[in-house]
Motif scaffolding. Structure first.
Motif, mmCIF file in Angstrom:
data_model
loop_
_atom_site.group_PDB
_atom_site.id
_atom_site.type_symbol
_atom_site.label_atom_id
_atom_site.label_comp_id
_atom_site.label_asym_id
_atom_site.label_seq_id
_atom_site.Cartn_x
_atom_site.Cartn_y
_atom_site.Cartn_z
ATOM 1 N N GLU A 68 0.836 -1.197 0.000
ATOM 2 C CA GLU A 68 0.000 0.000 0.000
ATOM 3 C C GLU A 68 0.875 1.251 0.000
ATOM 4 O O GLU A 68 1.876 1.333 0.721
ATOM 5 N N ARG A 72 -0.563 8.011 -0.513
ATOM 6 C CA ARG A 72 -1.375 8.234 -1.711
ATOM 7 C C ARG A 72 -2.539 9.198 -1.481
ATOM 8 O O ARG A 72 -2.869 9.999 -2.354
ATOM 9 N N LYS A 73 -3.158 9.148 -0.318
ATOM 10 C CA LYS A 73 -4.349 9.980 -0.084
ATOM 11 C C LYS A 73 -4.011 11.425 0.265
ATOM 12 O O LYS A 73 -4.904 12.254 0.393
ATOM 13 N N ASN A 75 -2.298 15.204 -0.263
ATOM 14 C CA ASN A 75 -1.991 16.157 -1.325
ATOM 15 C C ASN A 75 -0.522 16.576 -1.276
ATOM 16 O O ASN A 75 0.191 16.498 -2.269
ATOM 17 N N GLU A 195 -0.767 15.532 6.421
ATOM 18 C CA GLU A 195 -1.077 16.448 5.327
ATOM 19 C C GLU A 195 -0.491 17.824 5.607
ATOM 20 O O GLU A 195 -0.811 18.457 6.602
ATOM 21 N N ASN A 319 -5.112 14.775 9.783
ATOM 22 C CA ASN A 319 -5.009 13.652 8.858
ATOM 23 C C ASN A 319 -3.586 13.103 8.956
ATOM 24 O O ASN A 319 -2.662 13.657 8.352
#
Length: 357
Positions: A68, A72-73, A75, A195, A319
């Protein structure tokens, strides 16, 4: 290095024996479809998902672990790799290997972890700052706290929300280690991701648009007004000051009325502003200093005082991901992994000190 597969996973090339096969065996054991061991099933929560092995058509003898992509999620992912444990060599290491590993970072046994690298997004410059393993090895007992805090600073202020969320996730991993005696981990790491960026959103306080900004968690007040209150409110270009000055000046009283309303109804609202008495005084002293004369270009640093330095507990959960990685030196055991536990506890202590100070 780590490669990206077009399907959104990442590929980690298998290391030469015995390390590569040992890591593959570890993943196969944990992710076995027939696994019914509760310890291993829980461990999956703290690892990247495993999708087996993969070989490129042009080089069928090259084997990669398909994993995984934890980033990836995000920005603008801020990433840090921290090796955990008092020893970075396994029980079967030769005397030469032990000496080599100890000499790389003699403080490993005392500190219990080593920063292998970090990549931090700075909102102010829209760029990344990168530190390699030499940075981590330069940290001492006296400087390790500042060294770690650098990862959570976005160029404007300290991301206390990300620190608090990271601590919670490490504590869950620590709970797992405290409850298992079947595996010991050496030279394994924690991968931290949070993030760092800002997506374009509008702060709406009732019918007043305060400013355009990016990437900010939002809370819903009981009256339906949206109050966004993270530490990126300062992301407003100086050229926008003129545009927002009028709306700020006429909307500021409404803004703080809403803010106080949210605080006074914290137990009855979806927005929880848990400010201790002392902190509350400090926050409102800061907020009341924003008077009319502060609005001519100085509104941003003034708002920073309120938003940047609020206690972490009043901000929504950041996040954040914290995952265990690198398993080339995992061995069966019948005792707790005291070295790894020591490292986790010490890392939590350092992060908590950053928060408290």
């Amino acid at each position: 290095g780590i490669l990206q597969h077009p399907d959104g996973t990442v590929l980690k090339q298998l290391q030469p024996p015995p390390r590569g096969p040992r890591e593959q065996e570890f993943y196969n054991k944990v992710y076995d479809s027939d696994c019914c061991d509760s310890i291993l099933l829980e461990l999956r929560e703290y690892l990247p998902k495993y999708f087996g092995v993969w070989s490129p058509p042009t080089a069928p003898n090259d084997t990669y672990l398909k994993l995984e992509d934890v980033t990836r999620k995000f920005n603008k992912p801020c990433i840090m790799d921290v090796k955990i444990g008092q020893k970075s060599y396994d029980p079967y290491a030769s005397a030469e290997k032990i000496q080599q590993q100890v000499s790389k970072y003699p403080l490993m046994e005392e500190i219990g972890f080593l920063v292998l690298g970090m990549r931090v997004y700075h909102v102010s410059s829209d760029s990344y700052e990168t530190q390699n393993q030499h940075y981590g090895r330069s940290l001492t007992k006296e400087t390790v706290k500042d060294g770690i805090s650098k990862f959570f600073h976005n160029g404007y202020c300290l991301r206390k929300d990300a620190i608090a969320a990271s601590i919670q996730k490490i504590e869950k991993i620590l709970e797992w280690f405290e409850g298992q005696t079947q595996l010991n981990f050496y030279a394994s790491s924690l991968l931290f991701v949070y993030e760092g960026s800002c997506q374009a959103t509008t702060v709406r306080l009732s019918d007043v648009t305060l400013a355009e900004k990016r990437g900010v968690p939002k809370g819903l007040l009981s009256g339906g007004d949206i109050l966004e209150y993270n530490n990126n409110i300062h992301v407003i270009n100086s050229t926008e000051n003129g545009k927002i000055e009028a709306s700020v000046s006429k909307g500021l009283s409404k803004f703080y009325a809403l803010h106080k309303k949210a605080y006074s109804k914290r137990h009855h609202s979806q927005l929880s502003l848990k400010v201790e008495n002392l902190e509350q005084d400090n926050v409102w002293k800061s907020s009341t200093c924003i008077t009319q004369e502060h609005l001519n270009g100085n509104v941003i640093p003034q708002l920073e005082k309120v938003f940047c330095h609020m206690p972490a507990e009043i901000k929504e959960s950041a996040n954040v991901e914290v995952r265990m990685i690198d398993f080339a030196h995992v061995f069966p055991s019948n005792t707790k992994d005291e070295g790894y536990i020591y490292g986790l506890k010490n890392l939590i202590t350092v992060l908590q000190n950053i928060l408290d100070n």
